[in-house]
Design a protein around this motif. Structure first.
Motif, short mmCIF file in Angstrom:
data_model
loop_
_atom_site.label_atom_id
_atom_site.label_comp_id
_atom_site.label_asym_id
_atom_site.label_seq_id
_atom_site.Cartn_x
_atom_site.Cartn_y
_atom_site.Cartn_z
N ILE A 49 0.85 -1.19 0.00
CA ILE A 49 0.00 0.00 0.00
C ILE A 49 0.88 1.23 0.00
CG2 ILE A 49 -0.19 0.24 2.52
CD1 ILE A 49 -3.25 0.65 2.07
N ALA A 59 -5.18 5.57 2.90
CA ALA A 59 -5.22 4.63 1.79
C ALA A 59 -5.75 3.28 2.25
CB ALA A 59 -3.83 4.48 1.19
N THR A 60 -6.46 2.61 1.36
CA THR A 60 -6.94 1.25 1.62
C THR A 60 -6.75 0.42 0.36
OG1 THR A 60 -9.21 1.73 0.93
CG2 THR A 60 -8.68 2.06 3.26
N GLU A 61 -6.41 -0.83 0.57
CA GLU A 61 -6.28 -1.81 -0.53
C GLU A 61 -6.83 -3.13 -0.01
OE1 GLU A 61 -5.28 -1.73 -3.65
OE2 GLU A 61 -4.55 0.34 -3.72
N ASN A 62 -8.10 -3.36 -0.29
CA ASN A 62 -8.77 -4.60 0.14
C ASN A 62 -8.64 -4.76 1.66
OD1 ASN A 62 -9.45 -5.32 -2.60
ND2 ASN A 62 -7.30 -5.84 -2.87
N SER A 65 -5.15 -1.48 5.19
CA SER A 65 -5.43 -0.05 5.31
C SER A 65 -4.37 0.59 6.19
CB SER A 65 -6.83 0.19 5.90
OG SER A 65 -6.91 -0.35 7.20
#
Lengths: 115, 116
Positions: A49, A59-62, A65
């Motif tokens: 990330i 930010a978040t990615e699946n 976070s």
């Protein structure tokens, strides 16, 4: 000079649980990027990330976070619903924008996901 | 995605010989590549920065005559460990800077060097 500190050498979490890895940094720069990289046993570095310092939104990615606190210079990584494949070394990294800038890495946190 | 291919993945050499490690950017042009060394259970230590067509910039304490870096094209950078000794045994990783800045870097898969 920039420094990145990861105060947790090792962490353990049970499968499906949530874990948070800590990272703090020190810089006098205002424009920069922060990254979390994962290094599994294969030793391949994988970007997890990234966060632009000028963005207030985390930010978040699946399942991944971050909690970015610019004033506190803190950049923690939260892994939700941990999976066995998340077992790896996790490195926090910092980069100043706008130049051929190198990444400054933290010392890493070894995460073990258990059944 | 942007891929950096690093070879060889493992190499064993005799003390006193030289070893060359190659990193190729497969689907993009890498004007800047970085070479790291990683000891077991430790973080990545930057050794040098190579720019296509110019001399590499070495970090303090890294012997430029021992670790020769060449970046002759936009897709190839090489690290040659000259007159290798057992203390040079380590894991070496290359990385290339991606553009825009927010993309960070992409890494090769690393080379485990063992000097016997």
């Amino acid at each position: 000079a920039q420094t990145v500190t990861q105060s947790q050498p090792e962490m353990s979490v049970q499968e499906a649980e949530t874990v948070t890895l800590s990272c703090t940094y020190d810089t006098s720069e205002n424009n920069y990027y922060l990254f979390w990289y994962k290094q599994p046993p294969s030793r391949q570095m994988i970007l997890v990330i990234r966060q632009e310092a000028y963005k207030q939104q985390n930010a978040t990615e699946n399942r991944f976070s971050v909690n970015f606190q610019k004033a506190a210079k803190s950049f923690s990584l939260k892994i939700s619903d941990s999976q066995l494949g998340d077992t790896a070394m996790y490195f926090c990294a910092f980069m100043v924008t706008g130049t051929a800038s190198k990444l400054t890495f933290g010392t890493g946190t070894r995460l073990q996901v258990t059944l | 995605g942007a891929v950096v291919s690093q070879h060889p993945s493992r190499v064993i050499c005799k003390s006193g010989t030289s070893v060359k490690i190659e990193c190729r950017s497969l689907d993009f042009q890498a004007t800047t590549m970085f070479w790291y060394r990683q000891f077991p259970k430790q973080s990545l230590m930057l050794m040098a920065t190579s720019n296509e067509g110019s001399k590499a910039t070495y970090e303090q304490g890294v012997e430029k005559d021992k670790f020769l870096i060449n970046h002759a094209s936009l897709t190839l950078s090489t690290l040659t460990v000259t007159s290798a000794h057992p203390e040079d045994s380590s894991f070496y990783i290359c990385s290339a800077r991606l553009l825009p800045d927010s993309y960070g870097y992409t890494f090769g898969s690393g080379t485990r060097l063992t000097v016997v």
